[in-house]
Design a protein around this motif. Sequence first.
Motif, PDB file in Angstrom:
ATOM      1  N   THR A 100      -8.703  -0.297   0.470  1.00 28.26           N
ATOM      2  CA  THR A 100      -9.988  -0.753   1.120  1.00 28.26           C
ATOM      3  C   THR A 100     -11.015  -0.322   0.257  1.00 28.26           C
ATOM      4  OG1 THR A 100     -10.072   1.372   2.330  1.00 28.26           O
ATOM      5  CG2 THR A 100      -9.012  -0.594   3.500  1.00 28.26           C
TER       6      THR A 100
ATOM      7  N   GLU B  50     -15.727   1.105   9.774  1.00 27.24           N
ATOM      8  CA  GLU B  50     -15.776   0.812   8.578  1.00 27.24           C
ATOM      9  C   GLU B  50     -17.284   0.723   7.920  1.00 27.24           C
ATOM     10  OE1 GLU B  50     -13.616  -2.491   6.995  1.00 27.24           O
ATOM     11  OE2 GLU B  50     -15.066  -3.091   5.560  1.00 27.24           O
TER      12      GLU B  50
ATOM     13  N   HIS C  69      -9.202  -9.895   7.200  1.00 30.69           N
ATOM     14  CA  HIS C  69      -9.970  -9.827   8.532  1.00 30.69           C
ATOM     15  C   HIS C  69     -11.295 -10.284   8.539  1.00 30.69           C
ATOM     16  CE1 HIS C  69      -6.569  -7.616   9.507  1.00 30.69           C
ATOM     17  NE2 HIS C  69      -6.701  -6.730   8.508  1.00 30.69           N
TER      18      HIS C  69
ATOM     19  N   THR D 255      -8.484  -7.761  -0.941  1.00 26.40           N
ATOM     20  CA  THR D 255      -8.646  -6.533  -0.401  1.00 26.40           C
ATOM     21  C   THR D 255      -9.043  -6.631   1.129  1.00 26.40           C
ATOM     22  OG1 THR D 255     -10.287  -4.786  -0.652  1.00 26.40           O
ATOM     23  CG2 THR D 255     -11.289  -6.980  -0.862  1.00 26.40           C
ATOM     24  N   HIS D 256      -9.661  -5.724   1.809  1.00 32.53           N
ATOM     25  CA  HIS D 256     -10.015  -5.804   3.143  1.00 32.53           C
ATOM     26  C   HIS D 256     -11.319  -5.789   3.352  1.00 32.53           C
ATOM     27  CE1 HIS D 256      -5.893  -4.123   3.524  1.00 32.53           C
ATOM     28  NE2 HIS D 256      -5.681  -4.561   4.788  1.00 32.53           N
ATOM     29  N   LEU D 257     -12.054  -6.612   4.027  1.00 34.03           N
ATOM     30  CA  LEU D 257     -13.627  -6.514   4.314  1.00 34.03           C
ATOM     31  C   LEU D 257     -13.820  -6.474   5.750  1.00 34.03           C
ATOM     32  CD1 LEU D 257     -15.078  -8.460   1.357  1.00 34.03           C
ATOM     33  CD2 LEU D 257     -15.339  -5.981   1.798  1.00 34.03           C
TER      34      LEU D 257
ATOM     35  N   SER E 264     -19.433   3.372   5.815  1.00 32.84           N
ATOM     36  CA  SER E 264     -19.920   2.666   4.500  1.00 32.84           C
ATOM     37  C   SER E 264     -21.384   2.899   4.382  1.00 32.84           C
ATOM     38  CB  SER E 264     -19.682   1.200   4.538  1.00 32.84           C
ATOM     39  OG  SER E 264     -20.257   0.636   3.329  1.00 32.84           O
TER      40      SER E 264
ATOM     41  N   ALA F 105     -10.216 -11.650   1.222  1.00 32.68           N
ATOM     42  CA  ALA F 105     -10.366 -10.436   1.983  1.00 32.68           C
ATOM     43  C   ALA F 105      -9.827 -10.445   3.379  1.00 32.68           C
ATOM     44  CB  ALA F 105     -11.723 -10.113   2.219  1.00 32.68           C
TER      45      ALA F 105
ATOM     46  N   GLU G 228      -5.283   3.293  -3.066  1.00 28.06           N
ATOM     47  CA  GLU G 228      -6.179   4.140  -2.431  1.00 28.06           C
ATOM     48  C   GLU G 228      -6.059   5.277  -2.852  1.00 28.06           C
ATOM     49  OE1 GLU G 228      -6.173   3.766   1.755  1.00 28.06           O
ATOM     50  OE2 GLU G 228      -7.311   1.887   1.786  1.00 28.06           O
TER      51      GLU G 228
ATOM     52  N   CYS H 248       0.813  -1.220   0.114  1.00 29.42           N
ATOM     53  CA  CYS H 248       0.009   0.041  -0.060  1.00 29.42           C
ATOM     54  C   CYS H 248       0.748   1.265  -0.158  1.00 29.42           C
ATOM     55  CB  CYS H 248      -0.942   0.090   1.248  1.00 29.42           C
ATOM     56  SG  CYS H 248      -2.243  -1.539   1.440  1.00 29.42           S
TER      57      CYS H 248
ATOM     58  N   THR I  77     -20.021  -2.717   3.721  1.00 32.77           N
ATOM     59  CA  THR I  77     -19.211  -3.003   2.604  1.00 32.77           C
ATOM     60  C   THR I  77     -19.051  -4.390   1.973  1.00 32.77           C
ATOM     61  OG1 THR I  77     -17.394  -3.657   4.422  1.00 32.77           O
ATOM     62  CG2 THR I  77     -17.162  -1.301   3.496  1.00 32.77           C
TER      63      THR I  77
ATOM     64  N   GLU J 179     -13.387  -4.998   8.672  1.00 32.66           N
ATOM     65  CA  GLU J 179     -12.193  -5.174   9.725  1.00 32.66           C
ATOM     66  C   GLU J 179     -12.577  -4.498  11.160  1.00 32.66           C
ATOM     67  OE1 GLU J 179      -8.293  -3.741   8.253  1.00 32.66           O
ATOM     68  OE2 GLU J 179      -7.316  -4.288  10.058  1.00 32.66           O
TER      69      GLU J 179
END
Length: 470
Positions: A213, A246, A276, A238-240, A250, A274, A172, A142, A258, A242
């Motif tokens: 993210t 968030e 987390h 990706t992350h979802l 969202s 993803a 990002e 990142c 998300t 977490e």
Amino acid sequence: MSEFLVRGRFVLTMAGLTPPSERDRTPGAQLEGVLGDGAVHVRDGAVVEVASYDVLRVAHPDLPVHGDGTGVVMPGLVSTHTHLSEALATGMGSELSLFEWGEEIVGPLGMVLTREHAAEGTALRAVEMLLSGITTVNDMFCHANLGSQASLGVVDGLDRAGLRGVVSFGAEDAFLEDRPRADIVDDVLAEQVALAAHVDTASLLDFRYGVGTLLGQSDELLSAGVELCRERGWAVHTHLAEVREELTTSRHRWGRRTVEHARRIGLFERPLIAGHGVWLTEADVAVLARHGVAIAHSPVANMILASGVCPVPRLRAAGVPVGIGTDGAASNDSQDMLQAVKAAALLQKVHHLDALVIDALDVLTMATIEGARALGLDHLVGSLEPGKRADLVLLQDTVDIAVLHDPVSQVVYGASPRSVRDVWVDGVAVVTDHRCVTIDETAQILRCRPLVEELGRASGLAAAGHSVHA
């Protein structure tokens, strides 16, 4: 031609295991997939046979043998989530929550990272990963230093170390407002394409499209990325879900959580892993299972950042593959996979106040064959079976692994990097006699020290009081 045997008091094949929802978790030694006084026959980078040592020795009397028959042989560990962009930024921000940590540590760091930082930092952390038994790593680099194409340095570092890996650029752009949005999106996509092309030059590496993210990307970039993945057939990292913040943010931005937003914009059309998956509803879990989404569980980072507890048993019971990751070096402060594996078991036990909610075989499965399945690599690695690539680890020589009443439990709860004697990736020795042989550890530390000091100053982390390198 390279051909040899690897011998152990026990060989943990991690092959042919009963699905998690059907396993008997009665207390006691779990010996499913365990071969006593066994050995692995390796030829030209592949596993040829796994059998008793006596049988293999008679059949191959002239082959060199690694291991004296007192240790444990197992598949190389698969770390399903990390950020090598944090390789030179450990030990900061451990008292911050995720959003604070992102704003105060990772954000400023990402503005100044270069390809040199990526290559040298990756090589440094590769030593730590290999010495904790990792042979495959799923990285998301990142940064916001657009135009530098810094993420390509990860390929250079992993290739130098001889590690198998999956590489992505966790872009990002939502907070970048210095140029027209279209120009920023073009720069991000250009780095994704360049990274994929650079990965093609490294035989042990694969590429995934990275979404840092969902909230960190503009709607323009999210949309363009989905189209590019459809066009190129790319899988996604990706992350979802977490942290709680968030989900709230969202809902304010899109009117939905998300997981549901990722589904609606088409991210689940491609294979996706993803990081987390902590804050999930039953409906979210059903969506993940229906779309074949995998979760990378990072227990140490979740505890450091106080993010919450991933519902691991619930996810696995629903058929969602769950791997284990160390997470980034700055949100874990280590790339020690054995520590992450132990923490994965302990966190579930204390959270549920139930010692049987998860056991040693569960977490070792997640760190090997299930992690490989989460990355779509289980046809290559994750278990010791004829035809698979020879990614394997020999634990031997230390107090940690000297007492083997229950070899699986001893590896999960007792082993440390001290126990890792030898490691092979694709049949090539990368750790020999407890020492990394592809990267000179002492020399790499010396190469990285000035880069660490430079980063502390250039990122402003020293001025902000997070680093002593003023």
